[in-house]
Design an enzyme around this catalytic site. Structure first.
Site, short mmCIF file in Angstrom:
data_model
loop_
_atom_site.label_atom_id
_atom_site.label_comp_id
_atom_site.label_asym_id
_atom_site.label_seq_id
_atom_site.Cartn_x
_atom_site.Cartn_y
_atom_site.Cartn_z
N PRO A 189 64.97 12.37 73.79
CA PRO A 189 64.11 13.18 74.45
C PRO A 189 63.06 14.18 73.51
O PRO A 189 63.24 14.75 72.43
CB PRO A 189 64.48 14.15 74.93
CG PRO A 189 65.56 14.57 75.36
CD PRO A 189 66.22 13.07 74.29
N ASN A 190 61.57 14.38 73.63
CA ASN A 190 60.54 14.63 72.15
C ASN A 190 60.07 13.84 71.53
O ASN A 190 59.31 13.92 70.91
CB ASN A 190 60.97 16.35 72.94
CG ASN A 190 60.24 16.97 74.13
OD1 ASN A 190 60.18 16.57 74.08
ND2 ASN A 190 61.89 17.51 73.73
N TYR A 249 60.32 17.84 60.74
CA TYR A 249 60.61 16.09 60.98
C TYR A 249 59.15 15.33 60.06
O TYR A 249 60.12 14.43 60.10
CB TYR A 249 59.92 16.07 62.40
CG TYR A 249 61.18 16.40 63.06
CD1 TYR A 249 62.26 15.97 63.20
CD2 TYR A 249 60.62 17.50 64.13
CE1 TYR A 249 63.28 16.96 63.87
CE2 TYR A 249 61.11 18.08 64.75
CZ TYR A 249 62.60 18.11 65.03
OH TYR A 249 63.62 18.90 65.53
N ASN A 260 68.98 8.41 67.96
CA ASN A 260 68.96 9.21 67.45
C ASN A 260 68.45 10.48 69.12
O ASN A 260 67.66 9.95 69.45
CB ASN A 260 67.66 9.66 67.22
CG ASN A 260 66.98 10.92 66.69
OD1 ASN A 260 67.95 11.59 67.03
ND2 ASN A 260 65.87 11.16 65.78
N HIS A 273 73.63 16.80 70.80
CA HIS A 273 74.31 18.21 71.39
C HIS A 273 75.13 18.77 72.23
O HIS A 273 76.16 20.16 72.09
CB HIS A 273 73.57 19.90 71.01
CG HIS A 273 72.21 19.23 70.30
ND1 HIS A 273 73.06 19.08 68.28
CD2 HIS A 273 71.25 19.16 69.62
CE1 HIS A 273 72.05 19.39 67.64
NE2 HIS A 273 70.72 19.08 68.30
N ASP A 280 80.14 9.84 77.27
CA ASP A 280 80.57 8.03 77.65
C ASP A 280 80.32 7.00 77.52
O ASP A 280 80.50 6.12 77.09
CB ASP A 280 80.76 9.15 78.83
CG ASP A 280 82.02 10.21 79.16
OD1 ASP A 280 82.44 10.68 78.22
OD2 ASP A 280 81.94 10.15 80.75
N GLU A 308 74.07 6.91 64.97
CA GLU A 308 74.04 8.00 65.58
C GLU A 308 72.86 8.69 63.79
O GLU A 308 73.48 8.92 62.88
CB GLU A 308 74.90 9.48 65.50
CG GLU A 308 74.30 10.85 65.76
CD GLU A 308 75.17 12.09 66.16
OE1 GLU A 308 76.57 11.55 65.57
OE2 GLU A 308 75.12 12.79 66.47
N HIS A 312 70.38 11.36 62.59
CA HIS A 312 68.64 12.24 63.20
C HIS A 312 67.93 12.48 61.62
O HIS A 312 68.88 12.96 60.22
CB HIS A 312 69.81 14.06 63.34
CG HIS A 312 71.08 14.11 64.29
ND1 HIS A 312 70.38 14.43 64.99
CD2 HIS A 312 71.92 13.46 64.17
CE1 HIS A 312 70.98 14.16 66.48
NE2 HIS A 312 72.33 14.32 65.60
N SER A 363 66.04 15.27 60.59
CA SER A 363 66.58 16.83 60.18
C SER A 363 68.29 16.79 60.10
O SER A 363 68.70 15.87 60.32
CB SER A 363 66.15 17.38 60.73
OG SER A 363 66.62 17.96 62.19
N ARG A 371 72.56 23.35 66.94
CA ARG A 371 72.37 21.95 65.79
C ARG A 371 73.20 21.26 65.35
O ARG A 371 73.29 19.94 65.37
CB ARG A 371 70.83 21.87 65.45
CG ARG A 371 69.85 22.21 66.75
CD ARG A 371 68.64 21.83 65.32
NE ARG A 371 67.11 22.15 65.47
CZ ARG A 371 66.67 22.74 67.14
NH1 ARG A 371 67.08 21.07 67.72
NH2 ARG A 371 65.15 23.29 67.77
O1 CA2 Z 1 66.35 15.77 63.52
C1 CA2 Z 1 66.17 14.79 64.66
O2 CA2 Z 1 66.24 13.77 64.43
C2 CA2 Z 1 66.71 15.40 65.79
O3 CA2 Z 1 67.58 14.46 67.28
C3 CA2 Z 1 65.75 15.98 66.63
C4 CA2 Z 1 65.79 16.66 67.59
C5 CA2 Z 1 66.40 17.83 67.67
O4 CA2 Z 1 66.29 18.37 69.19
C6 CA2 Z 1 67.77 17.37 67.54
O5 CA2 Z 1 68.58 18.75 66.84
C7 CA2 Z 1 68.11 16.89 65.56
C8 CA2 Z 1 64.32 17.08 68.51
C9 CA2 Z 1 63.35 15.36 68.83
C10 CA2 Z 1 61.88 16.39 69.30
O6 CA2 Z 1 61.06 16.11 67.91
C11 CA2 Z 1 60.25 16.76 68.10
C12 CA2 Z 1 59.31 16.04 66.77
C13 CA2 Z 1 58.17 16.75 66.64
C14 CA2 Z 1 57.57 17.47 67.61
C15 CA2 Z 1 58.31 17.89 68.10
C16 CA2 Z 1 59.47 17.94 68.58
#
Ligand code: CA2
Length: 148
Positions: free
Chosen positions: A9-10, A22, A73, A79, A86, A97, A99, A101, A110
């Site tokens: 997501p996102n 990011y 990712n 989390h 599963d 996996e 990430h 960040s 996180r």
């Molecule tokens: O660091 C990562 O790749 C994360 O998986 C990114 C997730 C975050 O919830 C994890 O804790 C770490 C967030 C994805 C949303 O990505 C965005 C990118 C740009 C602007 C807004 C959200």
């Protein structure tokens, strides 16, 4: 051999917000970089993103027969999603996996990943190059397995 690169997501917003966390690359840029490195390694990439937990579960199930490995990712789902955990545990191919960040250097919530225990390994904090590292690791893991 095909590697699924799955994004949660996102992540479709990558490059549009929070560049300090990011970076500036878009998800399309990540796809291009992944496809380029995979081609050098003789691998195919199936690159996907969804905001839907169930869709990601379906893709992990599909990977059991359609992929040799998965780079995932999970975004925020990592989390808390036991459904994702599963699905990974049932996925007979290696899953890495990723990430972008460093999840251990941010908010406390996180730092916990419920999927880390069922993946082959975790890359966190190396920016979008974590995807490339995961593809390279999978190439080696798959080669070692085929030679064993
Ligand atoms: O660091 C990562 O790749 C994360 O998986 C990114 C997730 C975050 O919830 C994890 O804790 C770490 C967030 C994805 C949303 O990505 C965005 C990118 C740009 C602007 C807004 C959200």
């Amino acid at each position: 051999m095909t590697i699924f690169v799955l994004n949660g997501p996102n992540l479709n917003l990558l490059g549009q917000r929070e560049p300090d966390i990011y970076g500036l690359a878009t998800l399309e840029d990540v796809q291009t970089i992944c496809e380029g490195r995979a081609a050098e390694l003789g691998l195919e990439i199936e690159f996907r993103q969804s905001n839907d937990e169930g869709q990601l579960v379906d893709w992990l199930q599909e990977a059991r027969t359609a992929a040799s490995g998965v780079v995932l990712n999970p975004a925020a789902l990592g989390h808390y999603s036991l459904a994702l955990r599963d699905a990974i545990a049932a996925c007979d191919v290696p899953v890495i996996e990723v990430h972008i960040s460093n999840i251990h250097a941010r908010e406390e919530f996180r730092a916990k990943s419920v999927i880390s225990a069922v993946v082959v390994g975790v890359i966190s904090g190396l920016g979008i190059w974590g995807y490339v590292g995961a593809i390279e690791a999978l190439a080696r893991i798959l080669r070692d397995r085929s030679e064993a």
